[in-house]
Write a protein that holds these residues in place. Structure first.
Motif, PDB file in Angstrom:
ATOM      1  N   ARG A 287      40.776  16.100  26.938  1.00  0.00           N
ATOM      2  CA  ARG A 287      40.197  17.524  26.860  1.00  0.00           C
ATOM      3  C   ARG A 287      41.343  18.433  27.930  1.00  0.00           C
ATOM      4  NH1 ARG A 287      38.042  16.155  32.999  1.00  0.00           N
ATOM      5  NH2 ARG A 287      39.384  14.280  32.282  1.00  0.00           N
ATOM      6  N   LEU A 288      41.447  19.649  27.212  1.00  0.00           N
ATOM      7  CA  LEU A 288      42.201  20.476  27.872  1.00  0.00           C
ATOM      8  C   LEU A 288      41.432  21.012  29.481  1.00  0.00           C
ATOM      9  CD1 LEU A 288      41.688  22.913  24.407  1.00  0.00           C
ATOM     10  CD2 LEU A 288      43.574  21.395  25.587  1.00  0.00           C
ATOM     11  N   THR A 289      42.824  20.790  30.785  1.00  0.00           N
ATOM     12  CA  THR A 289      42.651  21.005  31.529  1.00  0.00           C
ATOM     13  C   THR A 289      43.213  21.664  32.720  1.00  0.00           C
ATOM     14  OG1 THR A 289      43.608  18.945  32.793  1.00  0.00           O
ATOM     15  CG2 THR A 289      41.413  18.691  31.662  1.00  0.00           C
ATOM     16  N   GLU A 290      42.211  22.427  33.317  1.00  0.00           N
ATOM     17  CA  GLU A 290      43.416  23.575  34.123  1.00  0.00           C
ATOM     18  C   GLU A 290      43.912  23.216  35.075  1.00  0.00           C
ATOM     19  OE1 GLU A 290      41.236  27.659  34.774  1.00  0.00           O
ATOM     20  OE2 GLU A 290      40.127  25.899  36.091  1.00  0.00           O
ATOM     21  N   GLN A 291      44.171  21.600  35.420  1.00  0.00           N
ATOM     22  CA  GLN A 291      45.225  21.010  36.558  1.00  0.00           C
ATOM     23  C   GLN A 291      44.682  19.896  35.715  1.00  0.00           C
ATOM     24  OE1 GLN A 291      46.916  22.885  39.566  1.00  0.00           O
ATOM     25  NE2 GLN A 291      44.983  24.222  38.773  1.00  0.00           N
ATOM     26  N   LEU A 337      38.035  20.976  20.459  1.00  0.00           N
ATOM     27  CA  LEU A 337      38.446  21.725  21.177  1.00  0.00           C
ATOM     28  C   LEU A 337      37.903  23.007  21.666  1.00  0.00           C
ATOM     29  CD1 LEU A 337      40.997  18.385  23.514  1.00  0.00           C
ATOM     30  CD2 LEU A 337      38.542  18.876  23.635  1.00  0.00           C
ATOM     31  N   VAL A 338      37.258  23.593  22.696  1.00  0.00           N
ATOM     32  CA  VAL A 338      36.806  24.775  22.647  1.00  0.00           C
ATOM     33  C   VAL A 338      37.707  24.929  23.981  1.00  0.00           C
ATOM     34  CG1 VAL A 338      35.431  26.836  22.955  1.00  0.00           C
ATOM     35  CG2 VAL A 338      35.207  25.296  21.298  1.00  0.00           C
ATOM     36  N   VAL A 339      38.510  26.447  24.413  1.00  0.00           N
ATOM     37  CA  VAL A 339      38.995  27.379  25.332  1.00  0.00           C
ATOM     38  C   VAL A 339      38.638  27.885  26.202  1.00  0.00           C
ATOM     39  CG1 VAL A 339      41.218  27.800  26.244  1.00  0.00           C
ATOM     40  CG2 VAL A 339      41.884  26.345  24.314  1.00  0.00           C
ATOM     41  N   LYS A 340      37.966  27.977  27.371  1.00  0.00           N
ATOM     42  CA  LYS A 340      37.417  28.276  28.061  1.00  0.00           C
ATOM     43  C   LYS A 340      38.234  29.656  28.991  1.00  0.00           C
ATOM     44  CE  LYS A 340      33.646  25.085  28.970  1.00  0.00           C
ATOM     45  NZ  LYS A 340      32.970  24.311  30.092  1.00  0.00           N
ATOM     46  N   ALA A 341      37.826  30.907  29.297  1.00  0.00           N
ATOM     47  CA  ALA A 341      38.440  31.604  30.091  1.00  0.00           C
ATOM     48  C   ALA A 341      38.645  30.919  31.537  1.00  0.00           C
ATOM     49  CB  ALA A 341      37.811  33.330  30.217  1.00  0.00           C
ATOM     50  N   ALA A 346      35.249  21.178  27.247  1.00  0.00           N
ATOM     51  CA  ALA A 346      34.217  19.814  27.303  1.00  0.00           C
ATOM     52  C   ALA A 346      35.352  18.685  26.689  1.00  0.00           C
ATOM     53  CB  ALA A 346      33.044  20.098  26.507  1.00  0.00           C
ATOM     54  N   PRO A 347      34.455  17.808  26.924  1.00  0.00           N
ATOM     55  CA  PRO A 347      35.333  16.371  26.741  1.00  0.00           C
ATOM     56  C   PRO A 347      34.996  16.272  25.634  1.00  0.00           C
ATOM     57  CG  PRO A 347      33.301  15.977  27.940  1.00  0.00           C
ATOM     58  CD  PRO A 347      33.227  17.233  28.012  1.00  0.00           C
TER      59      PRO A 347
END
Length: 666
Positions: A287-291, A337-341, A346-347
């Motif tokens: 995943r790509l996570t903010e934290q 993986l789509v990067v959200k603003a 999504a995993p």
């Protein structure tokens, strides 16, 4: 005896039939008819089956029938191949009534399908496989000769067809499979209908006429590699050329300043246990996570990534001793993986099936805009029994990576070679090739195992290179030095590169000129390998001469941009005969106001370290001096006017600056 174990027969057949139905519109008429004919008898067997065992036997028979068809075997490879790997897990299997009914329903649907979704406009009886094989190369050559007369769209279609045909021929192990690939190619030519007058007469030679019930001659058995390698190389070169022409065409709409893409900070998070069970697929989540995610292995620093579906981040799973599936149980080791603003992505789900017990090395590369952002490496133990697994699997050990955003203004490399450690000892490596122009999509080209640690293996190699470099004349003529250098390069190519990689590198089209090598080890001078044709032993060139080569050690992401374009030249007094000419070349490349020189007595340890600490002056640092490599890399040295410079001096000096580019010619 069937190649499929009864324990997985129903679940495997169910998945296979679902894929067949989903992809039915893409089948040609001949393949569709063959599949229906192959499934007719197993369907009757299943329809009449009773009890708990007969439906399973019918499912095994259906899988065997599909496995005998090259077209079905290729289409269903991601489902059938893993099922074959469980062949040793035999035993009594009971039917699942719900699955059996679902299979019967899907078989009825397939057998009643009328093939009109994508009918190919081919001659009624298509082509004879053996004759198709014989005209395949002449057809390709005729198309290449007349390619310039075709419009861009047809050229693009042919380029894709050439690359796909090369892949099918490369996978063909028998004359029958080669014939099936040739027939498929000719049928696609009928669909594309290129305006090349020389092609129709060749197609007619292989055409299957209505009054012919059997082909006069047909070769059987294993297909020798030499029968296809030259044609595969020709198709790859032709496909790469067409693809390069297509990508070189200017876009219809140039992006404006208003189209600038937003950039956000995200962590790459990977979840996978540190201890897994042999023969049991285990889930890996990316995943790509903010934290930084709790319970996941995350990158220690956030990476700058672009927002939106137009700029997906590609995750490449590198697990040499595992079978890798995506969430739909297709063989796949990449995903997007789509990067959200705002918020986490999504995993992305993979399932990894270990091939053997022992300590393993797994990695996930994060990429955007065809460039490496960084790598997260995992150390995993594969155990044989549930008792060894323990009550709770341990978290995998991670090598952390700093991730950066690639510079979109620079073109990506045309060819990438990823060299991944396959074991925790770093003695076995898998070679993975990627090039959109040449038709390689992170394709594994095999593995190589060194007898010991690469650093030890390369000691004698480097010693001989150093000896040659120090011989400035006299004892060994330049011609003999060149001969020995070529021999060293060819030995490295022969000894360390798998044969499939040797063939692929030899066949790379001349228009592909840039190569980046990303390796898990820093010791092996891959760029000094000298290419040759494995078939004929025709000589090529060193990788560093054949391509514009860059090396990168897997882990940290590549620097997006240099701190500045200024140059600091460090050239102390030595007996090296070419340093003066080297300095003159640098002066020609950089104007006086951007070139700072520390030469002769001014190239002291104190002044050099001072320059490195100043990020305004250390954009690019060029060092030309004597060097000495020690057994401990940290103790390797560069000779300055008043002492020695070590790697630790450089790392301490640049720790808080913006990662300068330092070039050593030592």
């Amino acid at each position: 005896m069937s190649n499929f174990a009864s324990g997985m027969a129903e679940s495997t057949l169910r998945d296979a039939l679902q894929m067949l139905i989903a992809r039915w519109p893409t089948l040609d008429a001949v393949s569709a008819a063959d599949i229906r004919a192959a499934l007719t008898a197993p369907y009757e067997q299943l329809r009449q089956a009773t009890g708990q065992f007969q439906p399973v036997n019918a499912a095994v028979a259906a899988l065997g029938a599909l496995d005998k068809l090259p077209s079905a075997r290729r289409l269903l490879a991601s489902i059938l191949d893993p099922a074959r790997e469980t062949n040793a897990m035999r035993g009594i299997a009971f039917s699942n009534p719900a699955w059996a009914q679902e299979i019967r329903t899907m078989l009825e649907q397939i057998l009643q399908i009328t093939h009109d979704s994508k009918p190919y406009p081919v001659s009624q009886f298509s082509y004879w496989p053996d004759k198709a094989s014989s005209v395949l190369r002449p057809v390709v050559e005729a198309l290449l000769a007349g390619r310039d007369r075709l419009d861009a769209a047809v050229q693009a279609d042919l380029g894709r067809l050439f690359l796909e045909t090369a892949r099918r021929l490369e996978e063909a192990a028998t004359f029958e499979e080669r014939g099936a690939a040739a027939v498929w190619f000719l049928e696609q030519i009928d669909v594309i209908a290129p305006d090349v007058p020389e092609v129709p007469p060749l197609l007619q030679k292989a055409a299957r006429q209505a009054d012919e019930s059997a082909e006069p001659t047909w070769r059987k058995g294993v297909l020798p590699d030499r029968n296809t390698s030259e044609l595969v190389d020709l198709l790859r070169r032709a496909g790469a050329a067409d693809r390069e022409m297509a990508t070189a065409m200017p876009p219809d709409d140039e992006p404006s300043d208003a189209d600038e893409v937003a950039v956000v900070q995200r962590y790459g998070a990977v979840e996978f246990p540190g201890r897994v069970l042999h023969r049991l697929a285990t889930r890996l989540t990316v995943r790509l996570t903010e934290q930084q995610a709790k319970g996941a292995i995350s990158t220690p620093t956030a990476m700058s990534v672009q927002v939106g579906a137009e700029h997906p981040v590609t995750a490449v799973v590198l697990a040499p001793d595992f079978v890798i599936f995506d969430a739909n149980w297709n063989l796949a080791h990449t995903g997007e993986l789509v990067v959200k603003a705002s918020g986490d992505s999504a995993p992305l789900i993979f399932d990894l099936l270990p091939k053997s017990p022992g300590a393993k090395s797994v990695a996930v590369d994060f990429r955007q805009n065809d460039r490496l952002l960084g790598t997260v490496g995992l150390q995993v133990e594969v155990v044989s029994t549930v008792a060894e697994l323990g009550a709770a699997p341990a978290q995998a050990l991670s090598t952390q990576a700093v991730m950066t955003m690639p510079d979109r203004d620079l073109p990506p490399p045309q060819l990438e070679l990823r060299i991944k450690a396959a074991d925790s000892a770093h003695t076995t490596f898998e070679f993975i090739l990627h090039s959109k122009l040449a038709g390689f999509n992170w394709k594994s080209m095999g593995t190589h195992t060194f007898a010991g640690q690469p650093a030890e293996e390369m000691k004698s190699y480097f010693k001989r290179l150093n000896d040659l470099a120090r011989q400035t004349g006299g004892s060994l003529p330049d011609k003999d030095k060149q001969t020995e250098l070529k021999t060293l390069g060819e030995n490295l190519f022969f000894d360390a590169f798998p044969e499939a990689l040797q063939r692929a590198l030899w066949a790379i089209p001349a228009r592909i000129t840039s190569l980046i090598i990303t390796s898990d080890e820093p010791w092996i001078p891959w760029e000094l390998a000298r290419i040759f044709d494995p078939e004929t032993r025709a000589e090529g060139d060193f990788l560093c001469s054949r391509f514009t080569v860059a090396r990168w050690l897997a882990g940290d992401g590549m620097t997006a941009t240099l701190p500045n374009r200024g140059m600091t030249a460090i050239i102390p007094s030595t007996n090296l005969i070419y340093t003066a000419a080297e300095y003159e070349a640098l002066q020609e490349l950089w104007p006086d106001d951007t070139l700072i020189a520390l030469t002769d007595a001014a190239a002291t340890t104190r002044d050099v370290i001072s320059r490195l600490k100043d990020s305004r002056l250390a954009g690019i640092v060029h060092v030309a001096s004597h060097g000495a490599a020690g057994d401990d890399p940290a103790q390797s040295t560069i000779t300055l006017s008043d002492g020695k410079l070590r790697p630790t001096d450089i790392s301490r000096s640049t720790r808080y600056t913006r990662r300068p580019l330092i070039f050593f010619n030592a």
